[in-house]
Design a protein around this motif. Structure first.
Motif, PDB file in Angstrom:
ATOM      1  N   MET A   1       0.861  -1.099   0.080  1.00 27.39           N
ATOM      2  CA  MET A   1       0.163  -0.058   0.172  1.00 27.39           C
ATOM      3  C   MET A   1       0.949   1.263  -0.132  1.00 27.39           C
ATOM      4  O   MET A   1       1.701   1.391   0.781  1.00 27.39           O
ATOM      5  N   ALA A   2       0.493   2.070  -1.040  1.00 23.86           N
ATOM      6  CA  ALA A   2       1.458   3.556  -0.976  1.00 23.86           C
ATOM      7  C   ALA A   2       1.108   4.461   0.186  1.00 23.86           C
ATOM      8  O   ALA A   2       0.158   4.184   0.696  1.00 23.86           O
ATOM      9  N   LYS A   3       2.281   5.112   0.590  1.00 22.60           N
ATOM     10  CA  LYS A   3       2.003   5.961   1.711  1.00 22.60           C
ATOM     11  C   LYS A   3       1.560   7.279   1.122  1.00 22.60           C
ATOM     12  O   LYS A   3       1.964   7.623   0.147  1.00 22.60           O
ATOM     13  N   ASP A   4       1.032   8.105   2.259  1.00 25.38           N
ATOM     14  CA  ASP A   4       0.516   9.505   1.581  1.00 25.38           C
ATOM     15  C   ASP A   4       1.797  10.394   1.900  1.00 25.38           C
ATOM     16  O   ASP A   4       2.970  10.081   2.174  1.00 25.38           O
ATOM     17  N   GLY A   5       1.785  11.532   1.511  1.00 21.00           N
ATOM     18  CA  GLY A   5       3.050  12.485   1.522  1.00 21.00           C
ATOM     19  C   GLY A   5       3.601  12.673   2.903  1.00 21.00           C
ATOM     20  O   GLY A   5       4.973  12.485   2.943  1.00 21.00           O
ATOM     21  N   LYS A   6       2.820  12.829   3.841  1.00 21.77           N
ATOM     22  CA  LYS A   6       3.459  12.758   5.242  1.00 21.77           C
ATOM     23  C   LYS A   6       4.109  11.701   5.907  1.00 21.77           C
ATOM     24  O   LYS A   6       5.270  11.501   6.393  1.00 21.77           O
ATOM     25  N   ASP A   7       3.200  10.560   5.391  1.00 20.83           N
ATOM     26  CA  ASP A   7       4.117   9.305   5.910  1.00 20.83           C
ATOM     27  C   ASP A   7       5.315   9.055   5.086  1.00 20.83           C
ATOM     28  O   ASP A   7       6.155   8.444   5.755  1.00 20.83           O
ATOM     29  N   THR A   8       5.342   9.506   3.777  1.00 20.88           N
ATOM     30  CA  THR A   8       6.586   9.186   3.133  1.00 20.88           C
ATOM     31  C   THR A   8       7.730   9.820   3.577  1.00 20.88           C
ATOM     32  O   THR A   8       8.578   9.563   3.873  1.00 20.88           O
ATOM     33  N   SER A   9       7.504  11.123   4.008  1.00 18.64           N
ATOM     34  CA  SER A   9       8.362  11.942   4.465  1.00 18.64           C
ATOM     35  C   SER A   9       9.059  11.352   5.814  1.00 18.64           C
ATOM     36  O   SER A   9      10.013  11.524   6.080  1.00 18.64           O
ATOM     37  N   ALA A  10       7.851  11.085   6.869  1.00 18.67           N
ATOM     38  CA  ALA A  10       8.334  10.362   7.938  1.00 18.67           C
ATOM     39  C   ALA A  10       9.195   9.423   7.871  1.00 18.67           C
ATOM     40  O   ALA A  10      10.350   9.157   8.480  1.00 18.67           O
ATOM     41  N   ALA A  11       8.866   8.387   6.746  1.00 20.23           N
ATOM     42  CA  ALA A  11       9.624   7.171   6.533  1.00 20.23           C
ATOM     43  C   ALA A  11      10.805   7.594   6.134  1.00 20.23           C
ATOM     44  O   ALA A  11      12.036   7.006   6.606  1.00 20.23           O
ATOM     45  N   VAL A  12      11.062   8.468   5.114  1.00 17.38           N
ATOM     46  CA  VAL A  12      12.441   8.943   4.650  1.00 17.38           C
ATOM     47  C   VAL A  12      13.534   9.188   5.833  1.00 17.38           C
ATOM     48  O   VAL A  12      14.481   8.961   6.145  1.00 17.38           O
ATOM     49  N   LEU A  13      12.670  10.536   6.567  1.00 17.38           N
ATOM     50  CA  LEU A  13      13.449  10.946   7.642  1.00 17.38           C
ATOM     51  C   LEU A  13      14.000   9.812   8.742  1.00 17.38           C
ATOM     52  O   LEU A  13      15.025  10.045   9.146  1.00 17.38           O
ATOM     53  N   GLN A  14      13.040   9.004   9.083  1.00 19.25           N
ATOM     54  CA  GLN A  14      13.433   7.957  10.039  1.00 19.25           C
ATOM     55  C   GLN A  14      14.360   7.113   9.536  1.00 19.25           C
ATOM     56  O   GLN A  14      15.469   6.843  10.437  1.00 19.25           O
ATOM     57  N   TYR A  15      14.432   6.755   8.201  1.00 19.98           N
ATOM     58  CA  TYR A  15      15.411   5.731   7.743  1.00 19.98           C
ATOM     59  C   TYR A  15      16.753   6.601   7.634  1.00 19.98           C
ATOM     60  O   TYR A  15      17.902   5.795   8.138  1.00 19.98           O
ATOM     61  N   LEU A  16      16.867   7.884   7.327  1.00 20.95           N
ATOM     62  CA  LEU A  16      17.928   8.650   7.249  1.00 20.95           C
ATOM     63  C   LEU A  16      18.648   8.748   8.633  1.00 20.95           C
ATOM     64  O   LEU A  16      19.851   8.494   8.803  1.00 20.95           O
ATOM     65  N   VAL A  17      17.748   9.031   9.536  1.00 24.14           N
ATOM     66  CA  VAL A  17      18.407   9.058  10.960  1.00 24.14           C
ATOM     67  C   VAL A  17      18.908   7.896  11.489  1.00 24.14           C
ATOM     68  O   VAL A  17      19.981   7.731  12.371  1.00 24.14           O
ATOM     69  N   MET A  18      18.103   6.793  11.252  1.00 24.32           N
ATOM     70  CA  MET A  18      18.596   5.523  11.604  1.00 24.32           C
ATOM     71  C   MET A  18      19.789   5.159  11.035  1.00 24.32           C
ATOM     72  O   MET A  18      20.931   4.459  11.962  1.00 24.32           O
ATOM     73  N   GLN A  19      20.129   5.474   9.812  1.00 26.30           N
ATOM     74  CA  GLN A  19      21.294   4.849   9.073  1.00 26.30           C
ATOM     75  C   GLN A  19      22.474   6.000   9.294  1.00 26.30           C
ATOM     76  O   GLN A  19      23.694   5.537   9.334  1.00 26.30           O
ATOM     77  N   ASN A  20      22.143   7.101   9.339  1.00 24.58           N
ATOM     78  CA  ASN A  20      22.922   8.111   9.488  1.00 24.58           C
ATOM     79  C   ASN A  20      24.361   8.200   8.638  1.00 24.58           C
ATOM     80  O   ASN A  20      25.536   8.062   8.969  1.00 24.58           O
ATOM     81  N   ARG A  21      23.962   8.183   7.395  1.00 29.31           N
ATOM     82  CA  ARG A  21      25.015   8.262   6.320  1.00 29.31           C
ATOM     83  C   ARG A  21      24.468   8.752   4.803  1.00 29.31           C
ATOM     84  O   ARG A  21      23.361   8.709   4.726  1.00 29.31           O
ATOM     85  N   PRO A  22      25.192   8.936   4.053  1.00 23.17           N
ATOM     86  CA  PRO A  22      24.660   9.680   2.839  1.00 23.17           C
ATOM     87  C   PRO A  22      24.348   8.856   1.933  1.00 23.17           C
ATOM     88  O   PRO A  22      24.765   7.437   1.882  1.00 23.17           O
TER      89      PRO A  22
END
Length: 202
Positions: A1-22
């Motif tokens: 199921m596709a996420k809406d804009g806010k959910d996608t932004s939250a998911a992307v930010l969470q992933y970047l924070v967890m991985q903490n690399r470029p």
């Protein structure tokens, strides 16, 4: 199921924070949790996060690379650091102790490897005992004046006898030390061990 804009932004930010690399866009899409969002949605979320200042964007030729703002990445607080330092110190101490045990074991093994076997020691002990008895017999004859010997010859014979006796004591001590080490892991008693290796106690 596709996420809406806010959910996608939250998911992307969470992933970047967890991985903490470029990450490049295509790298992010390899993640299972972002792949289902779709390339267009993830790119849009990244653009929004860059505008919001939560993600930094770097251009490398035609490719864009994204990394989370480091202010959003939590760092260990002081108690955490103290606990980590304590754990590191404990592990370092344990490693030092283990290395000491290993070094001692290697030293003992080297000593054992450079020492004569029980059988070799037994043979030499028998030889030295026979030589010692022979010397004692000669000295007894000399003391009873059964054999005429000059003072220098008497001194030489006595020195030879003392040397043999000293060597005998040394070999006995080595033999006893080796037997004691073997007895630590030997299932039977000392008498059984002596009988097995063919050593006769004095």
């Amino acid at each position: 199921m596709a996420k809406d804009g806010k959910d996608t932004s939250a998911a992307v930010l969470q992933y970047l924070v967890m991985q903490n690399r470029p990450f490049a866009l295509n790298d992010l899409l390899l993640s299972a949790q972002l792949k289902e969002c779709g390339k267009t949605a993830v790119q849009k979320a990244l653009d929004q996060l860059v505008v919001a200042g939560k993600v930094k964007e770097k251009n490398y030729g035609k490719q864009k690379v994204y990394v989370v703002d480091q202010d959003l990445v939590s760092s260990p607080n002081d108690p955490d650091l103290v606990q980590m330092d304590s754990k590191i110190a404990e592990l370092t101490r344990q490693i030092a102790e283990d290395q000491g045990v290993i070094k001692q074991a290697e030293s003992e093994l080297k000593t054992l490897n450079s020492t004569l076997s029980i059988e070799e020691l037994s043979a030499q002990l028998e030889m030295l005992q026979a030589e010692n008895e022979k010397m004692e017999s000669k000295l007894k004859d000399l003391s009873q004046m059964k054999v005429k010997l000059s003072a220098s010859d008497f001194k030489k014979v006595n020195a030879t006898k003392e040397k043999a006796a000293s060597e005998l004591r040394k070999r006995k001590r080595i033999c006893v030390d080796m037997l004691d080490q073997i007895l630590e892991s030997y299932p039977k008693g000392k008498k059984a061990l002596l009988e097995e290796v063919g050593v006769e106690p004095d």
